[in-house]
Design a protein around this motif. Structure first.
Motif, PDB file in Angstrom:
ATOM      1  N   ALA A 294      -1.776  41.735  25.378  1.00 50.89           N
ATOM      2  CA  ALA A 294      -3.043  41.807  26.114  1.00 50.89           C
ATOM      3  C   ALA A 294      -4.169  41.121  25.341  1.00 50.89           C
ATOM      4  N   MET A 295      -4.206  41.319  24.040  1.00 55.25           N
ATOM      5  CA  MET A 295      -5.244  40.672  23.228  1.00 55.25           C
ATOM      6  C   MET A 295      -5.073  39.151  23.226  1.00 55.25           C
ATOM      7  N   ALA A 296      -3.837  38.675  23.155  1.00 53.20           N
ATOM      8  CA  ALA A 296      -3.597  37.228  23.176  1.00 53.20           C
ATOM      9  C   ALA A 296      -4.086  36.633  24.490  1.00 53.20           C
ATOM     10  N   LEU A 297      -3.782  37.297  25.599  1.00 49.65           N
ATOM     11  CA  LEU A 297      -4.258  36.795  26.893  1.00 49.65           C
ATOM     12  C   LEU A 297      -5.780  36.818  26.984  1.00 49.65           C
ATOM     13  N   SER A 298      -6.389  37.888  26.486  1.00 50.97           N
ATOM     14  CA  SER A 298      -7.855  37.967  26.564  1.00 50.97           C
ATOM     15  C   SER A 298      -8.518  36.911  25.685  1.00 50.97           C
ATOM     16  N   VAL A 299      -7.949  36.624  24.520  1.00 47.95           N
ATOM     17  CA  VAL A 299      -8.497  35.573  23.653  1.00 47.95           C
ATOM     18  C   VAL A 299      -8.373  34.218  24.339  1.00 47.95           C
ATOM     19  N   LEU A 300      -7.229  33.951  24.941  1.00 48.87           N
ATOM     20  CA  LEU A 300      -7.033  32.679  25.641  1.00 48.87           C
ATOM     21  C   LEU A 300      -7.979  32.551  26.826  1.00 48.87           C
ATOM     22  N   ALA A 301      -8.117  33.626  27.593  1.00 46.42           N
ATOM     23  CA  ALA A 301      -8.986  33.572  28.769  1.00 46.42           C
ATOM     24  C   ALA A 301     -10.451  33.416  28.379  1.00 46.42           C
ATOM     25  N   ALA A 302     -10.837  33.987  27.262  1.00 45.44           N
ATOM     26  CA  ALA A 302     -12.246  33.990  26.876  1.00 45.44           C
ATOM     27  C   ALA A 302     -12.679  32.733  26.122  1.00 45.44           C
TER      28      ALA A 302
ATOM     29  N   ASP B 235     -10.227  23.115  26.137  1.00 44.62           N
ATOM     30  CA  ASP B 235      -9.362  22.286  26.977  1.00 44.62           C
ATOM     31  C   ASP B 235      -8.121  21.801  26.244  1.00 44.62           C
ATOM     32  N   GLY B 236      -8.253  21.362  25.015  1.00 42.63           N
ATOM     33  CA  GLY B 236      -7.109  20.848  24.252  1.00 42.63           C
ATOM     34  C   GLY B 236      -6.425  21.919  23.428  1.00 42.63           C
ATOM     35  N   TRP B 237      -6.309  23.123  23.944  1.00 39.31           N
ATOM     36  CA  TRP B 237      -5.787  24.252  23.169  1.00 39.31           C
ATOM     37  C   TRP B 237      -4.363  24.046  22.691  1.00 39.31           C
ATOM     38  N   SER B 238      -3.569  23.257  23.410  1.00 44.45           N
ATOM     39  CA  SER B 238      -2.168  23.097  23.014  1.00 44.45           C
ATOM     40  C   SER B 238      -2.022  22.326  21.702  1.00 44.45           C
ATOM     41  N   ARG B 239      -3.078  21.637  21.265  1.00 42.60           N
ATOM     42  CA  ARG B 239      -3.035  20.900  19.997  1.00 42.60           C
ATOM     43  C   ARG B 239      -3.940  21.553  18.960  1.00 42.60           C
ATOM     44  N   SER B 240      -4.293  22.809  19.170  1.00 41.64           N
ATOM     45  CA  SER B 240      -5.200  23.491  18.235  1.00 41.64           C
ATOM     46  C   SER B 240      -4.567  24.791  17.758  1.00 41.64           C
ATOM     47  N   GLY B 241      -5.365  25.571  17.059  1.00 40.75           N
ATOM     48  CA  GLY B 241      -4.903  26.863  16.563  1.00 40.75           C
ATOM     49  C   GLY B 241      -4.575  27.850  17.669  1.00 40.75           C
ATOM     50  N   PHE B 242      -5.041  27.586  18.882  1.00 39.48           N
ATOM     51  CA  PHE B 242      -4.739  28.484  19.989  1.00 39.48           C
ATOM     52  C   PHE B 242      -3.267  28.454  20.367  1.00 39.48           C
ATOM     53  N   ARG B 243      -2.557  27.441  19.882  1.00 36.86           N
ATOM     54  CA  ARG B 243      -1.115  27.368  20.113  1.00 36.86           C
ATOM     55  C   ARG B 243      -0.428  28.608  19.529  1.00 36.86           C
ATOM     56  N   ALA B 244      -0.929  29.118  18.407  1.00 35.28           N
ATOM     57  CA  ALA B 244      -0.362  30.320  17.788  1.00 35.28           C
ATOM     58  C   ALA B 244      -0.576  31.541  18.676  1.00 35.28           C
ATOM     59  N   VAL B 245      -1.719  31.609  19.358  1.00 33.90           N
ATOM     60  CA  VAL B 245      -2.005  32.737  20.249  1.00 33.90           C
ATOM     61  C   VAL B 245      -1.054  32.706  21.445  1.00 33.90           C
ATOM     62  N   VAL B 246      -0.795  31.511  21.968  1.00 37.85           N
ATOM     63  CA  VAL B 246       0.155  31.373  23.075  1.00 37.85           C
ATOM     64  C   VAL B 246       1.551  31.778  22.603  1.00 37.85           C
ATOM     65  N   ALA B 247       1.920  31.359  21.412  1.00 42.77           N
ATOM     66  CA  ALA B 247       3.232  31.726  20.866  1.00 42.77           C
ATOM     67  C   ALA B 247       3.345  33.241  20.699  1.00 42.77           C
ATOM     68  N   LEU B 248       2.268  33.868  20.270  1.00 37.32           N
ATOM     69  CA  LEU B 248       2.260  35.326  20.121  1.00 37.32           C
ATOM     70  C   LEU B 248       2.536  36.003  21.459  1.00 37.32           C
ATOM     71  N   PHE B 249       1.844  35.575  22.495  1.00 35.49           N
ATOM     72  CA  PHE B 249       2.077  36.150  23.817  1.00 35.49           C
ATOM     73  C   PHE B 249       3.492  35.853  24.305  1.00 35.49           C
ATOM     74  N   ALA B 250       3.947  34.618  24.101  1.00 39.61           N
ATOM     75  CA  ALA B 250       5.265  34.204  24.588  1.00 39.61           C
ATOM     76  C   ALA B 250       6.393  34.992  23.920  1.00 39.61           C
ATOM     77  N   VAL B 251       6.166  35.486  22.719  1.00 35.18           N
ATOM     78  CA  VAL B 251       7.187  36.278  22.026  1.00 35.18           C
ATOM     79  C   VAL B 251       7.009  37.768  22.310  1.00 35.18           C
ATOM     80  N   ASP B 252       5.786  38.270  22.156  1.00 29.28           N
ATOM     81  CA  ASP B 252       5.566  39.714  22.234  1.00 29.28           C
ATOM     82  C   ASP B 252       5.682  40.291  23.640  1.00 29.28           C
ATOM     83  N   PHE B 253       5.234  39.586  24.658  1.00 22.73           N
ATOM     84  CA  PHE B 253       5.309  40.179  25.996  1.00 22.73           C
ATOM     85  C   PHE B 253       6.747  40.346  26.479  1.00 22.73           C
ATOM     86  N   PRO B 254       7.614  39.332  26.329  1.00 23.12           N
ATOM     87  CA  PRO B 254       9.012  39.571  26.711  1.00 23.12           C
ATOM     88  C   PRO B 254       9.667  40.688  25.883  1.00 23.12           C
TER      89      PRO B 254
END
Length: 173
Positions: free
Chosen positions: A97-105, A109-128
């Motif tokens: 939930a925190m990863a999604l809220s950080v991404l939404a907030a 635009d270029g998040w896939s090439r920035s540090g936000f990639r780690a937040v997406v990875a966190l959600f992609a691992v922890d939610f499943p």
């Protein structure tokens, strides 16, 4: 009287908990010993190992060890220690939930090439992991609800022995 054998769902929960325990323990060791490699995988190669980064490394390793121990307890006795998964489920749901809220907030635009990639990875691992763990937890305990009163009580203690009265050189009463 021997306990009944574990159900198929309890065995499955125990095996999944054992796998999660081993994976989290290995991840903790890797993150503790090779933090630079972890940052490379997450797209932050060459990240400076500042005190702030080390602080979060320590907390991350501690969380992984905590999850590993909780899952190890469940793996050993899935019927009796199933409740040890509740903090794991709460942690996985919170991090997702925190990863999604950080991404939404605040994701640019270029998040896939920035540090936000780690937040997406966190959600992609922890939610499943949360979803599978919650499903296995629930399927291994049909009819068990957190609001239900415990079905077992503490065992009766034997009556204490009568005290022995000792006297020196006199009559015993």
């Amino acid at each position: 009287m021997p306990l009944p054998e574990l159900s198929r769902q309890e065995v499955r929960l125990g095996r999944f908990a054992a796998l999660c325990s081993a994976v989290h323990a290995a991840a903790a060791v890797l993150f503790a010993l090779f933090p630079g490699w972890t940052f490379t995988v997450l797209g932050r190669a060459g990240a400076e190992q500042t005190a702030e980064v080390r602080f979060w490394q320590v907390l991350g390793v501690a969380m992984m060890v905590t999850v590993s121990v909780a899952c190890g307890l469940v793996a050993h006795s899935p019927r009796e220690r199933r409740v040890a998964l509740l903090p794991v489920l709460a942690g996985k749901l919170t991090s997702s939930a925190m990863a999604l809220s950080v991404l939404a907030a605040s994701a640019p635009d270029g998040w896939s090439r920035s540090g936000f990639r780690a937040v997406v990875a966190l959600f992609a691992v922890d939610f499943p992991l949360f979803a599978v763990s919650a499903w296995l937890f629930h399927s291994a305990a049909p009819g068990v609800h957190l609001s239900a009163a415990p079905t077992q009580s503490a065992p009766e203690l034997p009556a204490p022995p009568k005290p022995v009265r000792l006297t020196a050189g006199g009559k015993q009463t």
